[in-house]
Every structure is written in structure tokens, then in C-alpha cells.
Enzyme design. Structure first.
Site, PDB file in Angstrom:
ATOM      1  N   GLY A   1     -10.424  -8.732 -17.905  1.00 45.38           N
ATOM      2  CA  GLY A   1     -10.921  -7.368 -17.704  1.00 45.38           C
ATOM      3  C   GLY A   1     -12.100  -7.304 -16.756  1.00 45.38           C
ATOM      4  O   GLY A   1     -12.180  -8.072 -15.788  1.00 45.38           O
TER       5      GLY A   1
ATOM      6  N   GLY B   1     -10.359 -10.816 -13.796  1.00 43.59           N
ATOM      7  CA  GLY B   1      -8.925 -11.069 -13.910  1.00 43.59           C
ATOM      8  C   GLY B   1      -8.384 -10.616 -15.254  1.00 43.59           C
ATOM      9  O   GLY B   1      -8.635  -9.490 -15.700  1.00 43.59           O
TER      10      GLY B   1
ATOM     11  N   GLY C   1      -9.831  -5.085   3.601  1.00 42.97           N
ATOM     12  CA  GLY C   1     -10.056  -3.681   3.955  1.00 42.97           C
ATOM     13  C   GLY C   1      -8.759  -2.892   3.981  1.00 42.97           C
ATOM     14  O   GLY C   1      -8.640  -1.828   3.359  1.00 42.97           O
ATOM     15  N   ALA C   2      -7.769  -3.422   4.707  1.00 42.91           N
ATOM     16  CA  ALA C   2      -6.489  -2.717   4.801  1.00 42.91           C
ATOM     17  C   ALA C   2      -5.837  -2.615   3.428  1.00 42.91           C
ATOM     18  O   ALA C   2      -5.244  -1.577   3.080  1.00 42.91           O
ATOM     19  CB  ALA C   2      -5.572  -3.438   5.789  1.00 42.91           C
TER      20      ALA C   2
ATOM     21  N   ASN D   1      -5.551  -8.242   7.949  1.00 39.23           N
ATOM     22  CA  ASN D   1      -4.983  -9.560   8.271  1.00 39.23           C
ATOM     23  C   ASN D   1      -3.489  -9.558   8.029  1.00 39.23           C
ATOM     24  O   ASN D   1      -3.009  -8.837   7.143  1.00 39.23           O
ATOM     25  CB  ASN D   1      -5.548 -10.654   7.345  1.00 39.23           C
ATOM     26  CG  ASN D   1      -7.049 -10.778   7.422  1.00 39.23           C
ATOM     27  OD1 ASN D   1      -7.640 -10.647   8.486  1.00 39.23           O
ATOM     28  ND2 ASN D   1      -7.664 -11.031   6.277  1.00 39.23           N
TER      29      ASN D   1
ATOM     30  N   ASN E   1     -16.254 -10.476  -8.182  1.00 31.25           N
ATOM     31  CA  ASN E   1     -15.688 -11.264  -9.276  1.00 31.25           C
ATOM     32  C   ASN E   1     -16.776 -12.209  -9.800  1.00 31.25           C
ATOM     33  O   ASN E   1     -17.902 -12.219  -9.288  1.00 31.25           O
ATOM     34  CB  ASN E   1     -14.399 -11.980  -8.844  1.00 31.25           C
ATOM     35  CG  ASN E   1     -14.634 -13.011  -7.755  1.00 31.25           C
ATOM     36  OD1 ASN E   1     -15.737 -13.532  -7.603  1.00 31.25           O
ATOM     37  ND2 ASN E   1     -13.586 -13.317  -7.004  1.00 31.25           N
TER      38      ASN E   1
ATOM     39  N   GLY F   1      -5.393  -8.376   4.210  1.00 28.05           N
ATOM     40  CA  GLY F   1      -6.777  -8.124   4.640  1.00 28.05           C
ATOM     41  C   GLY F   1      -7.436  -7.233   3.606  1.00 28.05           C
ATOM     42  O   GLY F   1      -6.867  -6.200   3.216  1.00 28.05           O
TER      43      GLY F   1
ATOM     44  N   ASP G   1      -8.266  -6.095  -4.587  1.00 30.60           N
ATOM     45  CA  ASP G   1      -8.317  -5.007  -3.601  1.00 30.60           C
ATOM     46  C   ASP G   1      -7.651  -3.740  -4.151  1.00 30.60           C
ATOM     47  O   ASP G   1      -8.113  -2.621  -3.878  1.00 30.60           O
ATOM     48  CB  ASP G   1      -7.630  -5.439  -2.307  1.00 30.60           C
ATOM     49  CG  ASP G   1      -8.299  -6.660  -1.700  1.00 30.60           C
ATOM     50  OD1 ASP G   1      -9.533  -6.790  -1.846  1.00 30.60           O
ATOM     51  OD2 ASP G   1      -7.588  -7.480  -1.104  1.00 30.60           O
TER      52      ASP G   1
ATOM     53  N   GLY H   1       2.904 -10.530  -3.133  1.00 33.48           N
ATOM     54  CA  GLY H   1       2.251  -9.960  -1.966  1.00 33.48           C
ATOM     55  C   GLY H   1       1.054  -9.114  -2.353  1.00 33.48           C
ATOM     56  O   GLY H   1       0.771  -8.892  -3.539  1.00 33.48           O
TER      57      GLY H   1
HETATM   58  O1  RIB Z   1      -7.970 -10.133  -1.203  1.00 31.93           O
HETATM   59  C1  RIB Z   1      -6.768 -10.629  -0.683  1.00 31.93           C
HETATM   60  C2  RIB Z   1      -6.825 -10.637   0.809  1.00 31.93           C
HETATM   61  O2  RIB Z   1      -7.836 -11.532   1.207  1.00 31.93           O
HETATM   62  C3  RIB Z   1      -5.587 -11.109   1.483  1.00 31.93           C
HETATM   63  O3  RIB Z   1      -4.666 -10.070   1.756  1.00 31.93           O
HETATM   64  C4  RIB Z   1      -6.111 -11.815   2.712  1.00 31.93           C
HETATM   65  O4  RIB Z   1      -5.714 -11.236   3.912  1.00 31.93           O
HETATM   66  C5  RIB Z   1      -7.609 -11.867   2.565  1.00 31.93           C
HETATM   67  O5  RIB Z   1      -8.258 -10.903   3.305  1.00 31.93           O
END
Ligand code: RIB
Length: 295
Positions: free
Chosen positions: A220, A217, A41-42, A11, A181, A39, A248, A283
Site C-alpha cells: 500500500g 507496492g 512522464g508520458a 521513452n 517509493n 517514460g 506512474d 507493459g
Molecule cells: O516507471 C516506469 C518507467 O520508467 C518506464 O516506462 C521507463 O521508461 C522508465 O522511465
């Protein structure tokens, strides 16, 4: 050859900083909007790539400038894009409201992520068959996640069940680990879910996962594996400015370490350090450290 194959969403994050979340019917002014690669995955693929993993990403982005932004960020992290498809229609978008405490609320408009179909998965049969670790989340169709697991019988599945959704028992049984989570864990367990991390991890193991990591968070994480009590992994003590994508970063780092042969608790401890760095910067992908920065 990619040792870690991530299948999932990409995303562009549209981020606005606000003083408080608006209530029903309220209009508030926020910061100017920023557009950053995201996103789940990315993000996980970029985190793993920056940590030196041999990583491939299976996903879809549009043939638009947002798709260019995402492809550029993945490529910059050294991610193999042979499984990344440019499709018709818009790239996925996430609308993110960020408050001064570093917490966020996110709405995802999936766009191209809906086109990560079982056919796209089948087209990446070789990548999946060679993977040591397959990583997935739930911002793409669930049937594609199930299909990916089917094409990777020799791989270890790291499933980040976010956003929360009911999981078929046969998918849950492949999770090694299931990473969630606390709210996602409670949603999977339904009424009567334990209120503490250790209890949630143990209950998810009981529900059928092969192993479980419950992230909490700043508190831990708890790691649960068959035959032992849940183990607590401490979070780094840092001042969080933006928690977006920190989970992520945790998942990407966990996958890299598991692919290297580490045990789950040790991999979670490493992942916790990585997530601790991610929350100190703004970010998602822009906040992730390289392996060299961890030394
Ligand atoms: O986990 C954070 C992500 O969740 C963000 O980057 C957003 O794109 C959503 O997929």
C-alpha cells in the site's frame, strides 16, 4: 484547457523477460525484445488521460519512429500535445529486465529527454499558468522542473522524485505531495532514515514537503499531511505479472483526482486501485485502465 499538466520524460521501453538478473560477467538468454511506449512522464500523462482528465504533456521526443510511437500513445489517451516537441537526436530509451515475479530493473538512456530545457518550459507559459495540478518527475533536467513550478504559481505540484536525486529546499517546499517509493524516500533522507513507511512519510514532511505519499507496492502507501499522523492506504489484492509503470499509473490517477478536488488520502486510495489494475497486465501504458473500467 488542461487541468493537469505533466512535464517529464518519454521513452520507448525495450523489455526483455529473464529468469534471473545476470550477475557480473554472466551472459543469459531472455525472451524476444518488445518495444512499448513508456517514460515516467508520458506514462503519468497517459494514465491521467485514460481516466478522463484534461491533460497536457510537456516533453521532447525524437523525429523518429520511436517518437511516433509515443506521440500516438499520448494522443490515443486524449492528451494535449501542444507542449510536446519533436527534436533532433534519438527518443529516450529504457532497457527493462522483467523477472517472473513481475519485478523489473530499468536503465534509461535519456536521449531527447535531455532537451526538455528551461526554454521549452518557458515556451509553455500559458499551459502552466492555467494548470490546476502540475506533475513532474526527475528523468528530465532538474532545473526545468524548478522552472515549471515557477511558471505555475497557482497550481498544486505533484512531484514524483524518481529516479531519486537531491532536491533543492525551495522545490521540496512546493511538493503537495512529494510521491516516492521506499528506496527513493530513504535516499532523500540519507543516514538514519526510518525503516517503515509511516516513519519515512513523517520524516519527509519534517524535511520540508507540504505533503507526502510513500508508495510501498503490495503493502500500500502512507499519506502524510501537516497536523496529522500518516494514514495507511491499502493496495489492491492482485497477482502482479508486471509492475513496470505501476507507480506512474498511481501518480497519474492521483493527479486527476486532486484536480477534481479530492483530498489527498481519498485520491491516494483511488490511485491505489488504478495501480492495482496496472500490475495485472504487461507493459506500462498498455496496462492502464480507463475510467469506465474502474466502475
Ligand atoms: O516507471 C516506469 C518507467 O520508467 C518506464 O516506462 C521507463 O521508461 C522508465 O522511465
Amino acid at each position: 484547457m488542461a487541468e493537469v499538466v505533466v512535464i517529464g520524460s518519454a521513452n520507448v521501453d525495450h523489455v526483455v523477460e529473464i529468469e534471473h538478473r545476470p550477475v557480473d560477467g554472466e551472459t543469459i538468454l531472455g525472451s524476444d525484445l518488445t518495444f512499448t511506449p513508456g517514460g515516467k512522464g508520458a506514462n503519468q500523462a497517459v494514465a491521467a488521460g485514460l481516466l478522463g482528465g484534461a491533460v497536457a504533456f510537456i516533453g521532447c521526443v525524437g523525429a523518429d519512429s520511436s517518437g511516433d510511437l509515443l506521440v500516438g500513445s499520448l494522443a490515443g489517451a486524449g492528451v494535449d500535445l501542444s507542449g510536446t516537441v519533436r527534436v533532433g537526436g534519438p527518443t529516450g530509451v529504457a532497457i527493462i529486465m522483467l523477472t517472473p515475479d513481475g519485478e523489473n530493473s530499468i536503465i534509461v538512456a535519456p536521449g531527447a529527454n535531455r532537451q526538455v530545457t528551461p526554454e521549452v518550459v518557458a515556451g509553455n507559459e500559458v499551459l502552466l499558468a492555467d494548470a490546476r495540478v502540475v506533475v513532474a518527475q526527475l528523468e528530465i533536467p532538474l532545473e526545468s522542473v524548478v522552472e515549471a513550478v515557477w511558471y505555475a504559481p497557482g497550481a498544486r505540484l505533484v512531484l514524483n522524485a524518481a529516479p531519486a536525486a537531491p532536491l533543492p529546499a525551495e522545490l521540496l517546499a512546493e511538493c503537495n505531495p512529494l510521491v516516492v517509493n521506499e528506496s527513493e524516500a530513504a535516499s532523500l533522507l540519507g543516514d538514519g532514515a526510518p525503516e517503515d513507511g509511516a516513519g519515512l512519510a513523517a520524516a519527509l514532511l519534517e524535511l520540508g514537503a507540504r505533503s507526502v505519499v510513500v508508495t510501498m507496492g503490495a503493502a500500500g502507501a502512507f499519506v502524510a499531511e501537516t497536523g496529522g499522523d500518516p494514514v495507511h492506504v491499502a493496495a489492491a489484492e492482485v497477482e502482479a505479472v508486471d509492475t513496470t509503470g505501476a507507480g506512474d499509473a498511481f501518480v497519474g490517477a492521483l493527479a486527476v483526482r486532486l484536480a477534481e478536488g479530492s483530498g489527498l488520502a481519498e485520491a491516494a486510495s483511488f490511485a491505489s486501485r488504478v495501480a492495482g489494475i496496472a500490475v495485472t497486465k504487461r507493459g506500462a501504458q498498455s496496462s492502464y485502465p480507463s475510467r469506465a473500467e474502474l466502475k
